[in-house]
Every structure is written in C-alpha cells, then in structure tokens.
Design a protein around this motif. Structure first.
Motif, PDB file in Angstrom:
ATOM      1  N   TYR A 224      17.655  72.367  84.709  1.00  0.00           N
ATOM      2  CA  TYR A 224      17.761  71.865  86.076  1.00  0.00           C
ATOM      3  C   TYR A 224      17.432  72.975  87.057  1.00  0.00           C
ATOM      4  O   TYR A 224      17.524  74.155  86.743  1.00  0.00           O
ATOM      5  N   GLN A 243      26.528  69.883  94.545  1.00  0.00           N
ATOM      6  CA  GLN A 243      26.219  69.028  93.388  1.00  0.00           C
ATOM      7  C   GLN A 243      25.984  69.925  92.180  1.00  0.00           C
ATOM      8  O   GLN A 243      25.157  70.833  92.217  1.00  0.00           O
ATOM      9  N   GLY A 245      24.509  70.915  88.652  1.00  0.00           N
ATOM     10  CA  GLY A 245      23.279  70.549  87.942  1.00  0.00           C
ATOM     11  C   GLY A 245      23.569  70.100  86.519  1.00  0.00           C
ATOM     12  O   GLY A 245      24.571  70.464  85.925  1.00  0.00           O
ATOM     13  N   SER A 246      22.652  69.278  85.988  1.00  0.00           N
ATOM     14  CA  SER A 246      22.775  68.841  84.588  1.00  0.00           C
ATOM     15  C   SER A 246      21.392  68.840  83.946  1.00  0.00           C
ATOM     16  O   SER A 246      20.394  68.503  84.585  1.00  0.00           O
ATOM     17  N   GLY A 248      18.316  67.752  81.538  1.00  0.00           N
ATOM     18  CA  GLY A 248      17.739  66.516  81.028  1.00  0.00           C
ATOM     19  C   GLY A 248      17.376  66.674  79.563  1.00  0.00           C
ATOM     20  O   GLY A 248      17.620  67.717  78.954  1.00  0.00           O
ATOM     21  N   GLU A 275      16.054  61.573  79.347  1.00  0.00           N
ATOM     22  CA  GLU A 275      17.078  61.748  80.373  1.00  0.00           C
ATOM     23  C   GLU A 275      16.577  62.786  81.378  1.00  0.00           C
ATOM     24  O   GLU A 275      16.191  63.895  80.994  1.00  0.00           O
ATOM     25  N   GLU A 276      16.552  62.402  82.642  1.00  0.00           N
ATOM     26  CA  GLU A 276      16.084  63.306  83.684  1.00  0.00           C
ATOM     27  C   GLU A 276      17.159  64.355  83.986  1.00  0.00           C
ATOM     28  O   GLU A 276      18.359  64.095  83.882  1.00  0.00           O
ATOM     29  N   SER A 277      16.694  65.563  84.372  1.00  0.00           N
ATOM     30  CA  SER A 277      17.627  66.599  84.790  1.00  0.00           C
ATOM     31  C   SER A 277      18.086  66.323  86.230  1.00  0.00           C
ATOM     32  O   SER A 277      17.422  65.623  86.990  1.00  0.00           O
ATOM     33  N   SER A 278      19.235  66.873  86.575  1.00  0.00           N
ATOM     34  CA  SER A 278      19.796  66.703  87.923  1.00  0.00           C
ATOM     35  C   SER A 278      19.917  68.082  88.569  1.00  0.00           C
ATOM     36  O   SER A 278      20.447  69.014  87.971  1.00  0.00           O
ATOM     37  N   ASP A 279      19.359  68.204  89.780  1.00  0.00           N
ATOM     38  CA  ASP A 279      19.355  69.502  90.456  1.00  0.00           C
ATOM     39  C   ASP A 279      20.761  69.945  90.845  1.00  0.00           C
ATOM     40  O   ASP A 279      21.644  69.128  91.129  1.00  0.00           O
ATOM     41  N   ARG A 280      20.935  71.237  90.846  1.00  0.00           N
ATOM     42  CA  ARG A 280      22.167  71.847  91.358  1.00  0.00           C
ATOM     43  C   ARG A 280      21.920  72.173  92.837  1.00  0.00           C
ATOM     44  O   ARG A 280      20.945  72.851  93.174  1.00  0.00           O
TER      45      ARG A 280
END
Length: 421
Positions: A224, A243, A245-246, A248, A275-280
C-alpha cells in the motif's frame, strides 16, 4: 487236375529210363529250392511306425527297400546307408523326410527333414536357440509334414524411465510395439528416444522422459502507499493517521513443465488482482504554534541599559551562526537497488548508480522535495534528491543502497527528513 498228374506219373513209371531221369531232375530242383531258401538273409525293416521281418536275397539295403516297394529319396533317412551289403539278421531303419516351411530370422525357405522334433531340427540347422529367442511351435513339438516353423533371434533392450531401468528381450520391431509388448504406457506429453515409429534391430537403449504440465498459482502482496495530507489544524511536526493502510493480493498464474519430476520451465500466463490495496493516509500538521507573550521589561538604570544592549548584540551574533537547514519533517522511507526488477540503474537526473554504487541518492516526490536538493535523513546521512518513482508520492522517499540484502532488510520505516539546500 489230380487225375492228369496221376496218369502222367503212371505213364512215366512204365518207362524205367525216363523215370530215372525225371527223379534226378526233381531232386535237383528240390535241392535248388532248398539251397535258395537257406541262403536268404533275414532282414528286419523299421519303416516309420511299422516293423517287419523277412528273408531276402537282396544284395544291398537299397535293393531291400526296392523289393519292399519303399521309394526312398536323397532326403530320407536310411540306416545303414543304402549301399550297405545285406547280411543275416540286418536291421534297417527307414524314416521318410517331411517338408517344413521354415522362417528363420525373417527369411523363408522350404526344407526337408527327418528329425523328430523342432528342437532336433534347430540342432540340425546349427541354430543355437537362446532362452529368450522366439520359436513357434515350441521346441518339444513333433515334426509333421508341411508344418510351419518360425524362429526369431532376440536381442536385449534397456528402457530408462525416470529413476527406473528395465531390461527386456525383443525381436526386431518398432519402439512403440516393444513398449506395448512390455505394457509400458505413455502419456501424451512423454518424450521417447528413439522415436516410437523407429524400428530397432539390435541392442538398443530406449529413453523415456515423463513430462507433466500444471498451473501454479502464486499469491503476492501488493504494497500500500502512504499518502500525506497537509492539515493546518494540526501543529507543525505532529501527524495523525486517518486511515490505516492494507496490502492487496495479486495472483500470478504460471504454466509449469516438469520432466521426470523436476521443473524445467515456468511461464507467466496471467495476473489477477484478487484484493486491492488500501492507502495509508496521514495528516501532517502545518499549523505554527502561537508565540508565547514576552514579559514586559522592567525599567532599568542607565548602566543596566548599556549592559542589556551589549548582551542583545552578543545574542544576535550567536543566532546568526546557528544551523542553516530547514525544519525536520516526518517521511515514510523505503530502500531500492540499481538492479531491481524494471530498473535501468540510471536515475531521473542521469546518475548511473550501477557505475557509481557509492553515491548517496534518494528518490523523492519533486513537488515535495525539489530534484537536486541536499537532504538529511536523520540517522542515515546526507543524500542528493536525484531520482523519482511511480510509488513515491507525497512525503515518501526511497533510499538507494548498493547492497540488495541491506535494501530488503530496510523494509519500510518512518524517518525524520530536512532539506539542507
């Protein structure tokens, strides 16, 4: 007839001279018959399955056979030989030859033989039958007239497959026929040397490579990104994670080929993000702290005022000699090498890192840190902002390291950064 003989005998006895001559003649005839019969040789003849004993005046064995209407030719077996003189109590063996259609190692011929079994026939032909050779009918079979006999010499073949070696004996045949005869099954992708259609006629080694194909799915993490946002409600130097991050997940599909259980090739055929990554997201404070009110100075005497002026002058001089760098900022830091996947080794500003592995270079977001700036990373040293990267956005830096292991162990860290010039 009897009355005539009696009349003739009465007539002859009435004539003395004639009777005397007749008696002499009869005696001679009888004696001759006796001598002829006594001088006959006693012969025992074994012809095929028959045995007969008789007396004969035949001079040779051949004459005996002719006398008995036995038509012997050159292929027949006569013991003793046909030219042998006949003597009393001679035993003659006669075996007629039989015709055999013989196939000897693929060559056909018609032969005449007096042997009793196929085993004896092979000995007669000086054929040394080995244990693995093919004989049809079996060796113990009795010879019959117009029989068909086949003999094929075999040779050894070694079959190598994976970690197993098999030795077998075969007659000339295609590789495919040999393997089928031994119930050796092949899969569609298996490789065989020599080729299946090739005919082998001598000692040969057949190699089989077991080939398998399968799809291997490998999951990889998608890192991420960390996005920083200026926030004027937060004091400068402070941060707030808005937020987390996670990572993907990326699935890579490979076509993998194995030969005898060992991988020999791997080809990437498909990539799929499952699975898409999630930004921090990090808020960075930009609010300047409010200055504390200064205390009002107390009235001072004239000497005190002079001392204060001198002190202020000294203080101002000291301040002008302090640090010239900018303020410290919090950044997310990673590390890279000149040999990473897709890397050319040349930075965005033209620095060849492969030729100059000792250069202190970082990759930056030019909108945050201008290219060409000298930047101090607390605890790591001073670097030149000489490179950029697709994932370097906002307050993120990527530190160049010559050693691959050092870059991998660096991971992702939070560091303090300031621009020197």
């Amino acid at each position: 007839m009897t009355s005539r003989i009696k009349a003739w005998f009465s007539y002859m006895t009435q004539r003395p001279v004639l009777a005397s001559n007749l008696g002499l003649l009869l005696t001679s005839v009888v004696l001759a018959f006796v001598i002829y019969d006594v001088t006959k040789a006693e012969v025992t003849l074994h012809a095929e399955d028959d045995e007969m004993t008789f007396a004969t005046h035949a001079a040779t064995v051949e004459d005996v056979l002719e006398e008995q209407n036995v038509d012997a030719d050159d292929h027949d077996l006569v013991i003793p030989a046909p030219e042998t003189q006949v003597d009393s109590e001679i035993i003659i063996h006669y075996t007629p030859a039989q015709q055999v259609s013989l196939s000897l190692n693929g060559e056909d011929e018609e032969i005449m033989t007096t042997t009793e079994t196929i085993d004896e026939l092979m000995e007669e032909l000086a054929v040394d039958v080995a244990p693995h050779d093919e004989v049809e009918p079996p060796l113990e079979t009795a010879i019959e007239d117009e029989m068909e006999v086949s003999y094929q010499e075999t040779f050894p073949v070694t079959v190598e497959k994976a970690d197993e070696t098999t030795e077998l004996w075969t007659v000339p045949a295609t590789v495919e026929d040999v393997l089928e005869e031994e119930d050796i099954e092949l899969d569609a992708l298996d490789q065989v040397d020599p080729a299946l259609e090739e005919v082998i006629e001598e000692e040969t080694e057949i190699g089989i490579v077991r080939v398998e194909e399968e799809t291997d799915v490998v999951s990889e993490a998608i890192e991420y990104s960390t996005i920083t946002e200026d926030d004027d409600t937060i004091l400068e130097g402070e941060e707030e994670v808005r937020q987390s991050g996670s990572e993907g997940t990326l699935e890579k599909h490979y076509d993998v080929v194995y030969e005898n259980g060992e991988e020999v090739s791997r080809e990437l055929v498909k990539e799929e993000t499952t699975e898409e990554s999630s930004d921090r997201i990090v808020a960075v404070g930009t609010k300047e702290p409010e200055p504390e009110p200064e205390p009002e100075p107390e009235p001072a005497s004239e000497p005190d005022r002079e001392e204060s002026t001198s002190s202020a002058s000294s203080s101002g001089s000291s301040s002008s000699g302090g640090d010239s760098g900018g303020s410290w900022m919090t950044f997310e830091a990673t590390a890279y090498t000149a040999h990473c996947t897709g890397c050319s080794g040349v930075t965005a500003t033209g620095v060849d890192l492969r030729a100059n592995p000792d250069r202190n270079v970082i990759a930056v977001d030019p909108s945050v840190i201008p290219l060409g700036s000298r930047v101090e990373v607390q605890g790591h040293g001073v670097f030149t902002a000489a490179d950029t990267g697709g994932a370097i956005n906002g307050r993120i830096i990527d530190i160049f390291m010559a050693d691959q292991g050092a870059a991998e162990s660096f991971g992702r860290q939070s560091v303090q950064v300031r621009i020197l010039d």
